[in-house]
Scaffold this active site. Structure first.
Site, mmCIF file in Angstrom:
data_model
loop_
_atom_site.group_PDB
_atom_site.id
_atom_site.type_symbol
_atom_site.label_atom_id
_atom_site.label_comp_id
_atom_site.label_asym_id
_atom_site.label_seq_id
_atom_site.Cartn_x
_atom_site.Cartn_y
_atom_site.Cartn_z
ATOM 1 N N GLU A 524 17.070 35.494 41.819
ATOM 2 C CA GLU A 524 18.022 36.316 41.042
ATOM 3 C C GLU A 524 19.409 36.060 41.596
ATOM 4 O OE1 GLU A 524 17.487 40.595 40.926
ATOM 5 O OE2 GLU A 524 19.236 40.826 39.637
ATOM 6 N N ASN A 583 22.212 38.436 35.857
ATOM 7 C CA ASN A 583 22.408 39.793 35.310
ATOM 8 C C ASN A 583 23.534 39.790 34.268
ATOM 9 O OD1 ASN A 583 20.664 41.635 37.093
ATOM 10 N ND2 ASN A 583 21.759 40.364 38.577
ATOM 11 N N GLU A 615 18.798 38.750 32.617
ATOM 12 C CA GLU A 615 18.344 40.094 33.000
ATOM 13 C C GLU A 615 19.215 41.142 32.299
ATOM 14 O OE1 GLU A 615 17.738 40.977 37.107
ATOM 15 O OE2 GLU A 615 16.624 39.112 37.507
ATOM 16 N N ASP A 645 15.466 44.623 33.221
ATOM 17 C CA ASP A 645 15.768 45.011 34.604
ATOM 18 C C ASP A 645 15.566 46.518 34.765
ATOM 19 O OD1 ASP A 645 16.556 44.607 37.155
ATOM 20 O OD2 ASP A 645 18.626 43.977 36.687
ATOM 21 N N GLU A 702 10.578 44.976 42.286
ATOM 22 C CA GLU A 702 11.827 44.888 43.082
ATOM 23 C C GLU A 702 11.738 45.802 44.284
ATOM 24 O OE1 GLU A 702 14.906 45.974 40.213
ATOM 25 O OE2 GLU A 702 15.678 43.935 40.382
HETATM 26 P P1 C2E Z 1 19.687 44.660 40.541
HETATM 27 O O1 C2E Z 1 19.897 43.735 39.402
HETATM 28 O O2 C2E Z 1 18.590 45.637 40.403
HETATM 29 O O3 C2E Z 1 19.554 43.803 41.802
HETATM 30 C C1 C2E Z 1 18.672 44.032 42.787
HETATM 31 C C2 C2E Z 1 19.286 44.794 43.861
HETATM 32 O O4 C2E Z 1 18.275 45.244 44.766
HETATM 33 C C3 C2E Z 1 20.210 43.922 44.705
HETATM 34 O O5 C2E Z 1 21.254 44.725 45.179
HETATM 35 C C4 C2E Z 1 19.342 43.586 45.912
HETATM 36 O O6 C2E Z 1 20.073 43.265 47.063
HETATM 37 C C5 C2E Z 1 18.587 44.848 46.073
HETATM 38 N N1 C2E Z 1 17.271 44.623 46.833
HETATM 39 C C6 C2E Z 1 16.453 43.559 46.765
HETATM 40 N N2 C2E Z 1 15.391 43.776 47.595
HETATM 41 C C7 C2E Z 1 15.561 44.996 48.159
HETATM 42 C C8 C2E Z 1 14.788 45.765 49.093
HETATM 43 O O7 C2E Z 1 13.692 45.385 49.596
HETATM 44 N N3 C2E Z 1 15.264 46.979 49.434
HETATM 45 C C9 C2E Z 1 16.437 47.461 48.921
HETATM 46 N N4 C2E Z 1 16.846 48.649 49.279
HETATM 47 N N5 C2E Z 1 17.192 46.752 48.040
HETATM 48 C C10 C2E Z 1 16.728 45.536 47.664
HETATM 49 P P2 C2E Z 1 22.698 44.235 45.064
HETATM 50 O O8 C2E Z 1 22.784 42.795 45.265
HETATM 51 O O9 C2E Z 1 23.478 45.144 45.899
HETATM 52 O O10 C2E Z 1 23.028 44.469 43.572
HETATM 53 C C11 C2E Z 1 23.087 45.712 43.075
HETATM 54 C C12 C2E Z 1 23.190 45.695 41.620
HETATM 55 O O11 C2E Z 1 24.413 45.116 41.228
HETATM 56 C C13 C2E Z 1 22.184 44.853 40.910
HETATM 57 O O12 C2E Z 1 20.988 45.488 40.810
HETATM 58 C C14 C2E Z 1 22.796 44.582 39.619
HETATM 59 O O13 C2E Z 1 22.565 45.616 38.743
HETATM 60 C C15 C2E Z 1 24.269 44.557 39.970
HETATM 61 N N6 C2E Z 1 24.676 43.148 40.052
HETATM 62 C C16 C2E Z 1 24.654 42.307 41.102
HETATM 63 N N7 C2E Z 1 25.178 41.134 40.746
HETATM 64 C C17 C2E Z 1 25.552 41.231 39.428
HETATM 65 C C18 C2E Z 1 26.137 40.354 38.484
HETATM 66 O O14 C2E Z 1 26.426 39.172 38.754
HETATM 67 N N8 C2E Z 1 26.352 40.794 37.235
HETATM 68 C C19 C2E Z 1 25.999 42.067 36.888
HETATM 69 N N9 C2E Z 1 26.243 42.455 35.675
HETATM 70 N N10 C2E Z 1 25.458 42.927 37.739
HETATM 71 C C20 C2E Z 1 25.219 42.502 38.994
HETATM 72 CA CA CA Z 2 18.882 42.399 38.270
HETATM 73 CA CA CA Z 3 16.872 45.716 39.242
#
Ligand code: C2E
Ligand code: CA
Ligand code: CA
Length: 745
Positions: A524, A583, A615, A645, A702
């Site tokens: 991802e 995403n 996603e 998602d 996830e």
């Molecule tokens: P998401 O799409 O649900 O992404 C997964 C989030 O869960 C990611 O946080 C990831 O670091 C986190 N994660 C993965 N494994 C674990 C785990 O074992 N424990 C915990 N506590 N967390 C875990 P991240 O990278 O902070 O991203 C947060 C959200 O930001 C994403 O949720 C997504 O909705 C948004 N996001 C990130 N990058 C993009 C992007 O390029 N475009 C858009 N539109 N949204 C983005």
């Molecule tokens: Ca995602």
């Molecule tokens: Ca997610």
């Protein structure tokens, strides 16, 4: 509406004082001038009476001289001896003088007249004696023995060597003297008298219907300290004098002085009024002129003040009244604000500033037109203002924004009151009977600090923005934490464009792994902001901001491009390749060219569409199922796979799945976390997984952090795990190394 124009009142005060002063001044001036005129009138009457006396004396003196000359001419010649000669002589002389007649009265009493006639004792013995005694004689008024005219007789003794030869006399008509007096009568306005000591009128000009002055003046009302008796006394004792009296309401000055003949008096009477009249007329005219000038000035001043009042009123309207609702505008509100807030404070009642805004008012204008829009604003203003309590303030601060300064004895109570007020104000009626709902949002700042007005406005505005973000919320109160959040948001917004140019946004990849082997099956794409000062910023602190301001559209395409560039390189370098999930915010769905853009970009990098997974979050799906279906079908058509998602974070997910086909469902980490130590929840999760499998989608779990979680998820049928147990999101280089390592194992 009150227009406080203090200048207006003050100016009237000035006018009033000026008019009063001018009036008082005029009265004093009038009195002074009148007094002065009276003094002058007295002086002039004295002069007139002196002239009268002097003229009369001069006249008599001249006549007596003529007569004396005649007597001298008769003393020597023999004319006296022959009567006919005498008559001829007298006759001749008479033509040279102004007398009526001349004559000689002999000691035997025979009087010979210049007309040739004779009379016995024309002058009485007493008169003859008086003439000898005083060397002249002037008679009182009497009748001419021939013509019966009123005349005076003048006589001079005739002597020859001490022998009394008789008297030379002359008669002069009273009319003649009257004419002489006319000169001293002040152009006919006054009266001139020659009186005897007892007040008998000898001559008067003009003629009067009475014979005795004292008898006449008995009827008069004399001025203070004066009286008829006094005048009588004066005249009896030969004194001159000045007095004043009123007859028939007309005041006159009277001046009298003795004459050198017979103890007579010259007396002048002048009506005070006639003397003062001309001067008073002038005075009156100047007063009228003054008053007219004042009147004109007053009218002018009133006109100017009226203009001033009207322009002040217009200025007030412009400065302090909202032209549409006719209520206070922001200026007026600000002016009254401090005083009102202080009044409440003095009563121990806290106050709050509430900012009310009509939601989507632009749309209201678009739908109903500006005219109707204005009507709606008026109704809203009316309703809001109508909901005010004693002492509270209201204004329309601009467009569809209203401000209220309200008492806030209790926060919850005020919240309820405002909710109800907004609800009422939101029911606007387009036509009679047809009422449509309009939604209003309100931000409240409970004034707890002495800060400038603009800061209070900012705070109410922030509260309003926070209310706006929470759907279904009408009112929000300002709090400090929210303010900090907003400040942070502003900071993010101001630096995002530059950050993009600086390459501060970076692509991280998190593996989606096989449960058993942990081998990476796909990835991802997750964005990271490497801020030069703050270090690595997680997406949760900026993605929501970008969602609000639309920058997420740009950012998503950037991450997509980075992913495509990476895939292209892997393919070119023949490195191990896994598909990448990218995403996409819900905002993309509103863009009709979304699918074309994706396709074009993938083709530009020559990346097979199957290597991309799109996603989309569950909330998007819930928002507009029709559009969603369109997009998913379109993406499938182009060969992209689509993942849902955050499944399980909402509540209608299962329903949605009936209508839409996803290649992959990603179970939300919170959804899984809820299953921790909760057997019933685990049941739900396992049920959901079964159902999803039944629909033909693969499942990614996830947030898998523990072995225990992994075992459970694997057991119930999940296909892949994305979580810290297997790997955190990694920078590209690290991710590549991981793939490389996995192949070598
Ligand atoms: P998401 O799409 O649900 O992404 C997964 C989030 O869960 C990611 O946080 C990831 O670091 C986190 N994660 C993965 N494994 C674990 C785990 O074992 N424990 C915990 N506590 N967390 C875990 P991240 O990278 O902070 O991203 C947060 C959200 O930001 C994403 O949720 C997504 O909705 C948004 N996001 C990130 N990058 C993009 C992007 O390029 N475009 C858009 N539109 N949204 C983005
Ligand atoms: Ca995602
Ligand atoms: Ca997610």
């Amino acid at each position: 509406m009150k227009y406080k124009i203090t200048g207006f009142k003050r100016s009237f005060g000035i006018i009033f004082t000026a008019v009063l002063a001018v009036t008082a001044g005029s009265v004093v001036y009038w009195q002074q001038v009148t007094q002065r005129l009276a003094v002058e009138a007295r002086q002039s009457i004295v002069i007139v009476s002196r002239e009268l006396a002097e003229n009369f004396e001069r006249l008599l003196g001249a006549e007596l001289q003529v007569l004396t000359a005649l007597s001298v001419s008769l003393e020597e010649p023999d004319v006296l001896k022959s009567k006919p000669q005498l008559i001829t002589y007298l006759n001749r002389q008479n033509r040279r003088n102004s007398f009526e007649m001349t004559g000689v009265q002999f000691p035997n009493g025979e009087a010979v007249f210049s007309n040739g006639l004779t009379r016995k004792n024309f002058l009485s013995k007493d008169e003859v004696d008086t003439a000898y005694e005083h060397s002249h004689y002037v008679s009182s008024r009497r009748k001419d023995p021939f013509s019966q005219k009123n005349i005076l007789v003048l006589a001079i003794p005739l002597r020859s060597n001490g022998e009394k030869l008789g008297l030379v006399f002359a008669t002069q008509s009273v009319e003649f003297y009257e004419q002489a007096l006319a000169a001293s009568s002040m152009h006919g306005e006054g009266l001139s008298f020659i009186l005897t000591k007892t007040g008998e009128v000898v001559i008067s000009y003009p003629e009067v219907p009475f014979g005795n002055m004292f008898e006449f003046s008995q009827k008069a009302v004399f001025d203070r300290n004066l009286s008829n008796a006094q005048m009588k006394n004066d005249i009896a004792s030969g004194k001159e004098g000045l007095t004043g009296y009123s007859v028939d309401g007309l005041h006159r000055f009277v001046s009298y002085r003795p004459l050198a003949y017979n103890g007579w008096y010259g007396l002048s009477v002048l009506p005070t009024q006639s003397m003062a009249e001309k001067a008073q007329e002038l005075l009156l005219m100047s007063l009228i002129l003054c008053l007219s000038i004042i009147a004109v000035l007053v009218v002018l001043l009133i006109f100017i003040l009226r203009m001033q009042y009207q322009s002040s009123k217009a200025l007030y309207q412009m400065g302090f009244v909202d032209p549409l609702t006719k209520t206070d505008n922001l200026n007026a509100f600000r002016l009254k604000f401090s005083k009102t807030a202080e009044d409440f404070k003095a009563k121990g009642v806290p106050v709050a500033l509430a900012l009310v805004n009509v939601n989507r008012f632009k749309a209201v204008n678009d739908i109903y037109g500006f005219e109707q829009g204005d009507q709606i604003l008026k109704q809203v203003a009316e309703a809001l203002q109508g909901g005010l309590e004693e002492g509270e303030l209201f204004c329309r601060s601009g467009a569809d924004v209203f401000l209220l300064l309200v008492a806030c004895p209790n926060r919850d109570e005020l919240g309820r009151r405002l909710d109800a007020l907004l609800d009422r104000a939101g029911r606007f009626c387009r036509t009679e009977g047809e009422c449509l709902p309009l939604s209003l949002t309100c931000g409240v700042y409970l004034i707890d600090e002495d800060v400038p007005f603009y800061l209070m406005m900012d705070r109410a505005n922030l509260a309003w923005a926070s209310a706006k973000q929470h759907a279904g919320k009408t009112c929000a109160f300002y709090d400090e934490a929210y303010r900090r959040e907003i400040v942070n948001e502003k900071r993010i917004e101001s630096s995002m464009e530059q950050a993009m140019l600086n390459g501060e946004f970076q692509l991280y990849l998190q593996p989606k792994c096989d449960f058993k082997t942990g081998i990476t099956r796909s990835a991802e794409a997750l964005v990271r902001w490497e801020h030069p000062e703050k270090g690595l910023i997680p997406p949760d602190s900026f993605i929501p901001v970008f969602e609000r301001n639309g920058f997420v559209l740009k950012l998503d395409l950037f991450i997509l491009e980075e992913s495509l560039r990476l895939l292209k390189r892997w393919l070119e370098e023949e490195k191990p390749v896994v598909s990448i999930g990218v995403n996409f915010s819900r905002l993309h769905l509103e863009d009709p060219s979304f699918i074309d853009t994706l396709t074009d970009m993938a083709d530009q990098y020559a990346v097979p569409h199957s290597l991309l997974e799109i996603e989309l979050t569950e909330s998007v799906v819930f928002g507009n199922i029709e559009r969603m279906k369109q997009v998913i079908d379109g993406l499938h058509e182009k060969g992209f796979s689509v993942a849902m998602d955050d499944f399980g974070s909402g509540y209608s997910s299962l329903n949605v799945l009936k209508n839409l086909y996803f290649d992959c469902i990603k179970l939300d980490k919170e959804f899984l976390a809820r299953g921790e130590g909760n057997p019933r929840m685990r049941q739900v999760i396992s049920g959901a997984v079964k159902m999803i499998k039944g629909l033909g989608s693969s499942i990614v779990a996830e947030g898998v952090e523990t072995r225990e979680q992994a075992d459970f998820l694997n057991r119930i049928g999940c296909d892949m795990a994305q979580g810290y147990l297997f790997s955190r999101p990694l920078p590209v280089a690290e991710f590549e190394k991981r793939l490389q390592d996995e192949i070598q194992k």
